[in-house]
Design a protein around this motif. Sequence first.
Motif, PDB file in Angstrom:
ATOM      1  N   LYS A  72       0.830  -1.214   0.000  1.00 54.96           N
ATOM      2  CA  LYS A  72       0.000   0.000   0.000  1.00 54.96           C
ATOM      3  C   LYS A  72       0.860   1.257   0.000  1.00 54.96           C
ATOM      4  O   LYS A  72       0.556   2.232  -0.682  1.00 54.96           O
ATOM      5  N   LYS A  73       1.893   1.247   0.799  1.00 55.87           N
ATOM      6  CA  LYS A  73       2.751   2.423   0.906  1.00 55.87           C
ATOM      7  C   LYS A  73       3.530   2.641  -0.398  1.00 55.87           C
ATOM      8  O   LYS A  73       3.660   3.781  -0.858  1.00 55.87           O
ATOM      9  N   GLU A  75       2.536   1.768  -3.361  1.00 57.19           N
ATOM     10  CA  GLU A  75       1.568   2.232  -4.360  1.00 57.19           C
ATOM     11  C   GLU A  75       1.212   3.700  -4.131  1.00 57.19           C
ATOM     12  O   GLU A  75       1.045   4.451  -5.092  1.00 57.19           O
ATOM     13  N   ALA A  76       1.124   4.132  -2.878  1.00 54.48           N
ATOM     14  CA  ALA A  76       0.872   5.543  -2.586  1.00 54.48           C
ATOM     15  C   ALA A  76       2.029   6.408  -3.094  1.00 54.48           C
ATOM     16  O   ALA A  76       1.819   7.477  -3.671  1.00 54.48           O
ATOM     17  N   ARG A  79       1.859   6.711  -6.891  1.00 52.25           N
ATOM     18  CA  ARG A  79       0.757   7.586  -7.305  1.00 52.25           C
ATOM     19  C   ARG A  79       1.010   9.044  -6.912  1.00 52.25           C
ATOM     20  O   ARG A  79       0.289   9.935  -7.342  1.00 52.25           O
ATOM     21  N   ASP A  81       0.637  10.094  -3.828  1.00 54.15           N
ATOM     22  CA  ASP A  81      -0.391  10.361  -2.825  1.00 54.15           C
ATOM     23  C   ASP A  81       0.277  10.656  -1.480  1.00 54.15           C
ATOM     24  O   ASP A  81       0.426   9.779  -0.626  1.00 54.15           O
ATOM     25  N   LYS A  82       0.669  11.907  -1.286  1.00 59.83           N
ATOM     26  CA  LYS A  82       1.414  12.288  -0.083  1.00 59.83           C
ATOM     27  C   LYS A  82       0.587  12.170   1.189  1.00 59.83           C
ATOM     28  O   LYS A  82       1.115  11.854   2.248  1.00 59.83           O
ATOM     29  N   ASP A  83      -0.721  12.420   1.087  1.00 60.94           N
ATOM     30  CA  ASP A  83      -1.575  12.303   2.272  1.00 60.94           C
ATOM     31  C   ASP A  83      -1.626  10.867   2.777  1.00 60.94           C
ATOM     32  O   ASP A  83      -1.481  10.613   3.971  1.00 60.94           O
ATOM     33  N   LEU A  84      -1.842   9.929   1.862  1.00 61.97           N
ATOM     34  CA  LEU A  84      -1.892   8.521   2.263  1.00 61.97           C
ATOM     35  C   LEU A  84      -0.529   8.051   2.760  1.00 61.97           C
ATOM     36  O   LEU A  84      -0.447   7.324   3.745  1.00 61.97           O
ATOM     37  N   LEU A  85       0.541   8.484   2.110  1.00 61.35           N
ATOM     38  CA  LEU A  85       1.888   8.127   2.576  1.00 61.35           C
ATOM     39  C   LEU A  85       2.084   8.583   4.017  1.00 61.35           C
ATOM     40  O   LEU A  85       2.592   7.830   4.845  1.00 61.35           O
TER      41      LEU A  85
END
Length: 95
Positions: A72-73, A75-76, A79, A81-85
């Motif tokens: 998941k990390k 893939e973030a 992408r 996706d700094k918020d999800l990271l």
Amino acid sequence: MNAYTYILKCSNGSYYVGSTKDLTRRVEEHQSGEGANHTKKYLPVELIYYEEYTRIDDAFYREKQLQKWSRKKKEALMRGDKDLLSDLAKKVFVN
């Protein structure tokens, strides 16, 4: 001199993280079955992400860091996706 940390996607859907001084050559090696044991088993591979560094030791350090990350990390990261990271990084320390 450039150096790279890279992520390949293997035919079974797994990710392989590596580092190299010559990204094109190294991806070709993986693709031809001359790369790591993992990528040999799951050809073809596809380059899906890379980061560029000025020193190979920095790229190698980053490789080792990313290898410890969850799918998941990774893939973030790919992408952007700094918020999800950030959320995923916090969960590591909260648990």
